[in-house]
Each structure stands twice: as C-alpha cells, then as structure tokens.
Design an enzyme around this catalytic site. Sequence first.
Site, short mmCIF file in Angstrom:
data_model
loop_
_atom_site.label_atom_id
_atom_site.label_comp_id
_atom_site.label_asym_id
_atom_site.label_seq_id
_atom_site.Cartn_x
_atom_site.Cartn_y
_atom_site.Cartn_z
N HIS A 56 0.85 -1.19 0.00
CA HIS A 56 0.00 0.00 0.00
C HIS A 56 0.89 1.24 0.00
O HIS A 56 2.11 1.14 0.17
CB HIS A 56 -0.95 -0.01 1.22
CG HIS A 56 -0.25 0.02 2.55
ND1 HIS A 56 -0.21 -1.06 3.41
CD2 HIS A 56 0.45 1.00 3.16
CE1 HIS A 56 0.48 -0.73 4.48
NE2 HIS A 56 0.90 0.51 4.36
P1 TYD Z 1 -2.50 -3.71 7.32
O1 TYD Z 1 -2.31 -2.25 7.05
O2 TYD Z 1 -3.26 -4.49 6.31
O3 TYD Z 1 -1.08 -4.41 7.59
P2 TYD Z 1 0.19 -4.54 6.62
O4 TYD Z 1 0.21 -3.34 5.74
O5 TYD Z 1 1.35 -4.60 7.55
O6 TYD Z 1 0.10 -5.83 5.87
O7 TYD Z 1 -3.17 -3.84 8.75
C1 TYD Z 1 -3.61 -5.08 9.25
C2 TYD Z 1 -4.81 -4.84 10.15
O8 TYD Z 1 -4.47 -4.08 11.30
C3 TYD Z 1 -5.94 -4.07 9.43
O9 TYD Z 1 -7.16 -4.68 9.80
C4 TYD Z 1 -5.85 -2.69 10.02
C5 TYD Z 1 -5.29 -2.93 11.41
N1 TYD Z 1 -4.47 -1.81 11.92
C6 TYD Z 1 -4.94 -1.03 12.97
O10 TYD Z 1 -6.06 -1.25 13.48
N2 TYD Z 1 -4.16 -0.03 13.45
C7 TYD Z 1 -2.95 0.25 12.92
O11 TYD Z 1 -2.26 1.18 13.40
C8 TYD Z 1 -2.47 -0.55 11.82
C9 TYD Z 1 -1.13 -0.30 11.18
C10 TYD Z 1 -3.26 -1.57 11.35
#
Ligand code: TYD
Length: 145
Positions: A56
């Site tokens: 992302h």
């Molecule tokens: P995601 O952004 O998909 O993780 P990555 O980019 O590392 O693969 O986030 C995973 C899950 O965690 C998603 O449901 C959102 C949640 N999340 C939060 O609730 N708070 C946060 O600060 C972050 C980074 C993620």
Amino acid sequence: MADYSVYDCSIIELDKHHSERKGNLSVVENGITLPFDVKRVYYVYDVPGGESRGSHAHKTLSQLIVAASGSFSVTLDDGKVRRTFFLNRPYQGLLVHPGLWRDLEDFSSGAVCMVLASEVYQEEDYIREYDDFLKFRGIEKNSNE
Ligand code: TYD
C-alpha cells in the site's frame, strides 16, 4: 505535499548506546531523530516464511521502519523507480516519506518490524490498489513500459 521519489528515502542510523557488559540501547526522540513527531507505534511479528506485508501507499503519513529483531526487505516504489532496502540492524531505520508504495518481504524467522508513524491510524490515508496509487502520483498506467 512534495512529490517524493524513492531517492528521498534512506536508512538513518539511530543513537546506539553500547555497554560492554549490558548490551545496547537505541533511541528515537521527537524533535531530534526524525523530520516528524511520532504519534503511533505498531509492530508486525510472527510473519510466516514467504509472506509479504504492506502493499500500500500512504497519502500523508511518514514512517520510520525498523527491524527491531531479525531482518526483512522493504521495496519502495514512486511509480517510476523501485528501490529495495534490507533492514537487519535494530539501530537503523528506513525513513519512508508519504506517497510511496511499499512492499515488505523476506521476513526472517523471529523478525519484528517496528513502525514509528507520524499520524494515528486512518484508513482514509491508505491507497491499497496499485492503479489508484499510479493515479495519485499522476502517472498514466503503462507509461513507463
Ligand atoms: P495492514 O495495514 O493491512 O497491515 P500490513 O500493511 O502490515 O500488511 O493492517 C492489518 C490490520 O491491522 C488491518 O485490519 C488494520 C489494522 N491496523 C490497525 O487497526 N491499526 C494500525 O495502526 C495498523 C497499522 C493496522
């Protein structure tokens, strides 16, 4: 917001306090270490071998990514150029500016990816589709092929 390129991002060395007997300690301090103040810290761990994270971009968020334990690679993409950084030292951090796509891969066993972020969690700040990212950067699809 500035149009950051992957060349604006680099690994910064954090303060490392070494004690022969007691090990090491590293510090990140608001107003000193980073070009932003830290509003949120999160960490990713127990990533199964072969899995990737990230995929992302953020519209406004800046981050420092630290391999607090173990190692992994971070590939940054500004829509034109990709650059891969390998993080494997707890006293180093990759400064990631806004508007860049990132992929985190090659997690070692026991790796802990600690992220210091300039903003609280806001899903509206995420760009999760690569085509939307190219649009955000003002790049026509396939224009670099
Ligand atoms: P995601 O952004 O998909 O993780 P990555 O980019 O590392 O693969 O986030 C995973 C899950 O965690 C998603 O449901 C959102 C949640 N999340 C939060 O609730 N708070 C946060 O600060 C972050 C980074 C993620």
